[in-house]
Write a protein that holds these residues in place. Sequence first.
Motif, PDB file in Angstrom:
ATOM      1  N   THR A   1       0.839  -1.187   0.000  1.00 13.52           N
ATOM      2  CA  THR A   1       0.000   0.000   0.000  1.00 13.52           C
ATOM      3  C   THR A   1       0.882   1.247   0.000  1.00 13.52           C
ATOM      4  OG1 THR A   1      -0.157  -0.107   2.413  1.00 13.52           O
ATOM      5  CG2 THR A   1      -1.933  -1.137   1.129  1.00 13.52           C
ATOM      6  N   GLY A   2       0.264   2.409  -0.184  1.00 15.16           N
ATOM      7  CA  GLY A   2       1.021   3.642  -0.308  1.00 15.16           C
ATOM      8  C   GLY A   2       1.038   4.471   0.961  1.00 15.16           C
ATOM      9  N   ASP A   3       1.798   5.554   0.905  1.00 17.63           N
ATOM     10  CA  ASP A   3       1.936   6.477   2.031  1.00 17.63           C
ATOM     11  C   ASP A   3       1.894   7.900   1.480  1.00 17.63           C
ATOM     12  OD1 ASP A   3       2.558   7.994   4.235  1.00 17.63           O
ATOM     13  OD2 ASP A   3       4.620   7.258   4.422  1.00 17.63           O
ATOM     14  N   PRO A   4       0.745   8.588   1.584  1.00 17.22           N
ATOM     15  CA  PRO A   4       0.647   9.940   1.023  1.00 17.22           C
ATOM     16  C   PRO A   4       1.709  10.900   1.539  1.00 17.22           C
ATOM     17  CG  PRO A   4      -1.531   9.120   1.592  1.00 17.22           C
ATOM     18  CD  PRO A   4      -0.544   8.132   2.143  1.00 17.22           C
ATOM     19  N   SER A   5       2.187  10.703   2.766  1.00 19.54           N
ATOM     20  CA  SER A   5       3.176  11.625   3.321  1.00 19.54           C
ATOM     21  C   SER A   5       4.529  11.522   2.613  1.00 19.54           C
ATOM     22  CB  SER A   5       3.360  11.372   4.818  1.00 19.54           C
ATOM     23  OG  SER A   5       3.956  10.103   5.050  1.00 19.54           O
ATOM     24  N   SER A   6       4.745  10.447   1.865  1.00 19.93           N
ATOM     25  CA  SER A   6       6.015  10.254   1.169  1.00 19.93           C
ATOM     26  C   SER A   6       5.974  10.742  -0.274  1.00 19.93           C
ATOM     27  CB  SER A   6       6.411   8.777   1.186  1.00 19.93           C
ATOM     28  OG  SER A   6       5.519   8.008   0.389  1.00 19.93           O
ATOM     29  N   VAL A   7       4.803  11.189  -0.733  1.00 22.87           N
ATOM     30  CA  VAL A   7       4.657  11.622  -2.124  1.00 22.87           C
ATOM     31  C   VAL A   7       5.174  13.051  -2.271  1.00 22.87           C
ATOM     32  CG1 VAL A   7       3.022  12.028  -3.996  1.00 22.87           C
ATOM     33  CG2 VAL A   7       2.684  10.091  -2.447  1.00 22.87           C
ATOM     34  N   PRO A   8       6.005  13.327  -3.271  1.00 24.12           N
ATOM     35  CA  PRO A   8       6.563  14.682  -3.418  1.00 24.12           C
ATOM     36  C   PRO A   8       5.490  15.706  -3.750  1.00 24.12           C
ATOM     37  CG  PRO A   8       7.125  13.310  -5.309  1.00 24.12           C
ATOM     38  CD  PRO A   8       6.505  12.392  -4.300  1.00 24.12           C
ATOM     39  N   ASP A   9       5.769  16.984  -3.429  1.00 25.62           N
ATOM     40  CA  ASP A   9       4.782  18.033  -3.687  1.00 25.62           C
ATOM     41  C   ASP A   9       4.659  18.336  -5.167  1.00 25.62           C
ATOM     42  OD1 ASP A   9       2.856  19.960  -2.680  1.00 25.62           O
ATOM     43  OD2 ASP A   9       4.269  21.496  -3.346  1.00 25.62           O
ATOM     44  N   ARG A  10       5.698  18.083  -5.923  1.00 26.19           N
ATOM     45  CA  ARG A  10       5.599  18.275  -7.367  1.00 26.19           C
ATOM     46  C   ARG A  10       4.876  17.074  -7.970  1.00 26.19           C
ATOM     47  NH1 ARG A  10      11.581  19.898  -9.432  1.00 26.19           N
ATOM     48  NH2 ARG A  10      12.014  17.845  -8.541  1.00 26.19           N
ATOM     49  N   GLN A  11       3.710  17.318  -8.542  1.00 22.78           N
ATOM     50  CA  GLN A  11       2.957  16.209  -9.131  1.00 22.78           C
ATOM     51  C   GLN A  11       3.770  15.478 -10.207  1.00 22.78           C
ATOM     52  OE1 GLN A  11      -1.362  16.298  -9.880  1.00 22.78           O
ATOM     53  NE2 GLN A  11      -1.137  18.529  -9.864  1.00 22.78           N
ATOM     54  N   HIS A  12       4.581  16.229 -10.938  1.00 20.19           N
ATOM     55  CA  HIS A  12       5.318  15.638 -12.049  1.00 20.19           C
ATOM     56  C   HIS A  12       6.644  15.017 -11.627  1.00 20.19           C
ATOM     57  CE1 HIS A  12       6.871  19.728 -11.590  1.00 20.19           C
ATOM     58  NE2 HIS A  12       7.949  19.380 -12.269  1.00 20.19           N
ATOM     59  N   ALA A  13       6.920  14.955 -10.331  1.00 21.83           N
ATOM     60  CA  ALA A  13       8.173  14.366  -9.837  1.00 21.83           C
ATOM     61  C   ALA A  13       8.045  12.848  -9.824  1.00 21.83           C
ATOM     62  CB  ALA A  13       8.499  14.905  -8.447  1.00 21.83           C
ATOM     63  N   TRP A  14       8.317  12.244 -10.957  1.00 26.66           N
ATOM     64  CA  TRP A  14       8.205  10.804 -11.126  1.00 26.66           C
ATOM     65  C   TRP A  14       9.561  10.108 -11.197  1.00 26.66           C
ATOM     66  CZ3 TRP A  14       4.096   9.798 -15.533  1.00 26.66           C
ATOM     67  CH2 TRP A  14       2.872  10.354 -15.153  1.00 26.66           C
ATOM     68  N   ASP A  15      10.596  10.800 -11.661  1.00 28.04           N
ATOM     69  CA  ASP A  15      11.830  10.122 -12.074  1.00 28.04           C
ATOM     70  C   ASP A  15      12.467   9.290 -10.973  1.00 28.04           C
ATOM     71  OD1 ASP A  15      11.463  11.194 -14.553  1.00 28.04           O
ATOM     72  OD2 ASP A  15      13.207  12.516 -14.512  1.00 28.04           O
ATOM     73  N   GLU A  16      12.451   9.789  -9.745  1.00 25.34           N
ATOM     74  CA  GLU A  16      13.077   9.018  -8.668  1.00 25.34           C
ATOM     75  C   GLU A  16      12.300   7.748  -8.353  1.00 25.34           C
ATOM     76  OE1 GLU A  16      13.976  11.194  -5.174  1.00 25.34           O
ATOM     77  OE2 GLU A  16      15.286  12.635  -6.183  1.00 25.34           O
ATOM     78  N   ALA A  17      11.045   7.691  -8.776  1.00 26.38           N
ATOM     79  CA  ALA A  17      10.220   6.514  -8.514  1.00 26.38           C
ATOM     80  C   ALA A  17      10.185   5.559  -9.702  1.00 26.38           C
ATOM     81  CB  ALA A  17       8.791   6.958  -8.174  1.00 26.38           C
ATOM     82  N   LEU A  18      10.937   5.873 -10.766  1.00 26.71           N
ATOM     83  CA  LEU A  18      10.889   5.075 -11.980  1.00 26.71           C
ATOM     84  C   LEU A  18      12.209   4.337 -12.204  1.00 26.71           C
ATOM     85  CD1 LEU A  18       9.095   7.554 -14.414  1.00 26.71           C
ATOM     86  CD2 LEU A  18       8.157   5.438 -13.446  1.00 26.71           C
ATOM     87  N   PRO A  19      12.150   3.203 -12.897  1.00 25.60           N
ATOM     88  CA  PRO A  19      13.387   2.485 -13.217  1.00 25.60           C
ATOM     89  C   PRO A  19      14.129   3.161 -14.360  1.00 25.60           C
ATOM     90  CG  PRO A  19      11.524   1.380 -14.221  1.00 25.60           C
ATOM     91  CD  PRO A  19      10.948   2.498 -13.384  1.00 25.60           C
ATOM     92  N   ARG A  20      15.397   2.832 -14.498  1.00 21.99           N
ATOM     93  CA  ARG A  20      16.211   3.294 -15.612  1.00 21.99           C
ATOM     94  C   ARG A  20      16.803   2.089 -16.324  1.00 21.99           C
ATOM     95  NH1 ARG A  20      17.877   8.916 -15.304  1.00 21.99           N
ATOM     96  NH2 ARG A  20      16.877   9.920 -13.525  1.00 21.99           N
TER      97      ARG A  20
END
Length: 420
Positions: A39-58
């Motif tokens: 499950t998720g944790d809203p408190s850990s979600v960045p304030d920038r909605q478009h801040a995806w890169d750190e959560a994505l694989p490379r």
Amino acid sequence: MQPTQRGVSRREFVKAAVAIGGSAALSACLERESPDLATGDPSSVPDRQHAWDEALPRDDHGNVRIPRHHVLLLVEYSETGVPDDDARETVEAAFRSLERAYPWSNEGLLFTAGYAPAYFDRYDAGPDGVALPAPTALAPFEDPELDEPDAVIHLTSDYGSVVLGAEQALVGERSTLNGVDVSGFGEVFDRVDKRTGFVGDGLPAENQDVDGIPDDEPVDEDAPLFMGFESGFEKNQASEDGVTIESGPFAGGTTQHLSKIRLHLDQWYNQDSRSQRVAKMFCPAHAEDDRVEGVGENLGDDNQVGDCVDDIEADAGSHGIVGHAQKNARARDEDDTPVLLRRDFDSTDDGAAGVHFLSLQSSVADFVATRAAMNGSDVSEESSVGTRLNNGILQYMTVQRRGNYLVPPRSSRALPRPSP
């Protein structure tokens, strides 16, 4: 990828389920994918909605890989006038419930909410400190319909069942996701359109039996997109910091352009040679020197067209071709840095090959300038290159719809005021 007993691969089935939607599709999709998610944790979600890169694989070269399955929900505020605080609380509660249900990652759910100029027309002023123009045609040869919903919600995950579940939760068709109670938009928003798509190795090849692609199914099984080449090279993309609005009430947000594009790839695959496709996608030098192997993974984290930019006029004269990436590389800032962060994906909506071209930039003007570079009007006026013919990949595309949006920071993503 092994076919299922019905002759349909799991990935192809999931793509179809996402496009169809509904409870039956979700149930079947869950059965095929069987995701075991935290499950998720809203408190850990960045304030920038478009801040995806750190959560994505490379990949092995450091290129960010966006999730495989996508849903775009275009919605209208259901009342006349401006939204009230009760409506804002309902929308924010819906978004937070998604963040509790799934982790903020490609194996969970990533999403954004963007607001169109038409939404801010409800107020006496546009968004403070942000130029958000109404969409318009951006080339003399295009005549798109103009999207003017109040908002667009972009949902994405590597699991089709996750984006399907999130969509159903938002529109009130599901009250639990991943074992978590969720809430929807209630009567705040009315859905006016849904668009779906996919990106990633194998998916285009498995879903190429549509209008716009030759019957012999020529898309390479390793290609992440219908046109057969890698995209999203790290060094040819703006960073998330680079597309973030730096000051004003919407600091931490970004702007988004969304185009719906129809692809016409019969000539691309049946008449153009491999060398011509490379020249038109990248630049003539790439074709001459055989720089692109397969789908282009050998290029690493850079499409390597930087050396081609100064040769555009010469290439137009001697080859009668200029490359798509070659033209776009001219649209950079004063630090020679790309200004767009592209998160586009392919689609088979309407039974036809297409692209939902989604780009993020700190100002819509950056997208307009990049599109002007892509048009290559200066090149076509002074050479044998046509307005569209042999002018990058323009002749293989028809822009059907365009829309501009403000993606606020997460703290004001629920029906924002013009000056939150």
